[in-house]
Each structure stands twice: as C-alpha cells, then as structure tokens.
Write a protein that holds these residues in place. Sequence first.
Motif, PDB file in Angstrom:
ATOM      1  N   GLU A  11       0.824  -1.213   0.000  1.00  0.00           N
ATOM      2  CA  GLU A  11       0.000   0.000   0.000  1.00  0.00           C
ATOM      3  C   GLU A  11       0.854   1.258   0.000  1.00  0.00           C
ATOM      4  OE1 GLU A  11       0.264  -1.527   4.266  1.00  0.00           O
ATOM      5  OE2 GLU A  11      -0.044  -2.385   2.290  1.00  0.00           O
ATOM      6  N   ASN A  12       2.062   1.192   0.527  1.00  0.00           N
ATOM      7  CA  ASN A  12       2.969   2.338   0.508  1.00  0.00           C
ATOM      8  C   ASN A  12       3.922   2.310  -0.687  1.00  0.00           C
ATOM      9  OD1 ASN A  12       1.986   3.346   2.999  1.00  0.00           O
ATOM     10  ND2 ASN A  12       3.216   1.840   4.063  1.00  0.00           N
TER      11      ASN A  12
ATOM     12  N   LEU B  21       0.389  -4.690  -6.023  1.00  0.00           N
ATOM     13  CA  LEU B  21       0.693  -3.295  -6.337  1.00  0.00           C
ATOM     14  C   LEU B  21      -0.432  -2.645  -7.137  1.00  0.00           C
ATOM     15  CD1 LEU B  21       4.487  -3.648  -7.150  1.00  0.00           C
ATOM     16  CD2 LEU B  21       3.481  -2.482  -5.173  1.00  0.00           C
ATOM     17  N   ILE B  22      -0.989  -3.364  -8.093  1.00  0.00           N
ATOM     18  CA  ILE B  22      -2.113  -2.839  -8.879  1.00  0.00           C
ATOM     19  C   ILE B  22      -3.329  -2.615  -7.982  1.00  0.00           C
ATOM     20  CG2 ILE B  22      -3.778  -3.422 -10.692  1.00  0.00           C
ATOM     21  CD1 ILE B  22      -1.367  -4.793 -12.147  1.00  0.00           C
ATOM     22  N   ASN B  23      -3.599  -3.563  -7.080  1.00  0.00           N
ATOM     23  CA  ASN B  23      -4.735  -3.404  -6.154  1.00  0.00           C
ATOM     24  C   ASN B  23      -4.566  -2.204  -5.235  1.00  0.00           C
ATOM     25  OD1 ASN B  23      -6.090  -5.592  -7.207  1.00  0.00           O
ATOM     26  ND2 ASN B  23      -5.399  -7.008  -5.628  1.00  0.00           N
ATOM     27  N   HIS B  24      -3.334  -1.779  -5.022  1.00  0.00           N
ATOM     28  CA  HIS B  24      -3.079  -0.616  -4.174  1.00  0.00           C
ATOM     29  C   HIS B  24      -2.873   0.659  -4.984  1.00  0.00           C
ATOM     30  CE1 HIS B  24      -3.146  -2.429  -0.242  1.00  0.00           C
ATOM     31  NE2 HIS B  24      -2.466  -3.445  -0.717  1.00  0.00           N
TER      32      HIS B  24
END
Length: 99
Positions: A59-60, A84-87
């Motif tokens: 998420e960061n 990474l895409i989901n975030h």
Amino acid sequence: MDFLQRQGIEVQGIPGITAASRIAAELGIPLTHCGVANSVRFLTCHSRKGGTDPLFVAENAADPDSTLVVYMGLSTLPSLAVKLINHGLPPDTPTAAIE
C-alpha cells in the motif's frame, strides 16, 4: 555477512555501489528520471519474520511517481504485481524483471 559471522568467519564490508544502481545503469534504466520518477525505493520480497506475505508494504510502495526496486522478487512476481495494482499502481506501469 551475518551468516558468515555466525560461522566464525571474519567478514569486512566495503562501501560501494548497490547492485540495483549498477545493473540499472548498465541496462540504461534510470532509477530517477526527470518527469517520470522523482524517487527510488529499495525493498525485499521476503518477510524478515518468516511471513507469507510477499510485499506487506504494497500500500505504501504503489507510488507511480517512484521507481520501485525489489530484491529477491522473481518467485513472488505474480502476487507482487497484483498487490501493487490493487493498491493503485497503474497496470501499464513500465517494468523490468532482472535475475
């Protein structure tokens, strides 16, 4: 170094250039590029506490304005990309996988 020292082997660290910077330069991949990436982050895809989450800070790390360098990430690449895409990292983000 920690492993070698635990085996009783004397080890000395010599300051130098991190592998990520060196290989990126060799391949012509800028880690920071004016107008593209204003920072670079170095992460590992292995939990230091033996967890199963390949990138617990996704998420960061999903920052489209930063270059993300992931060490030891090939085995977790599919789940890393999804995370990474989901975030919020755009699916069309340029990438390179180097082993």
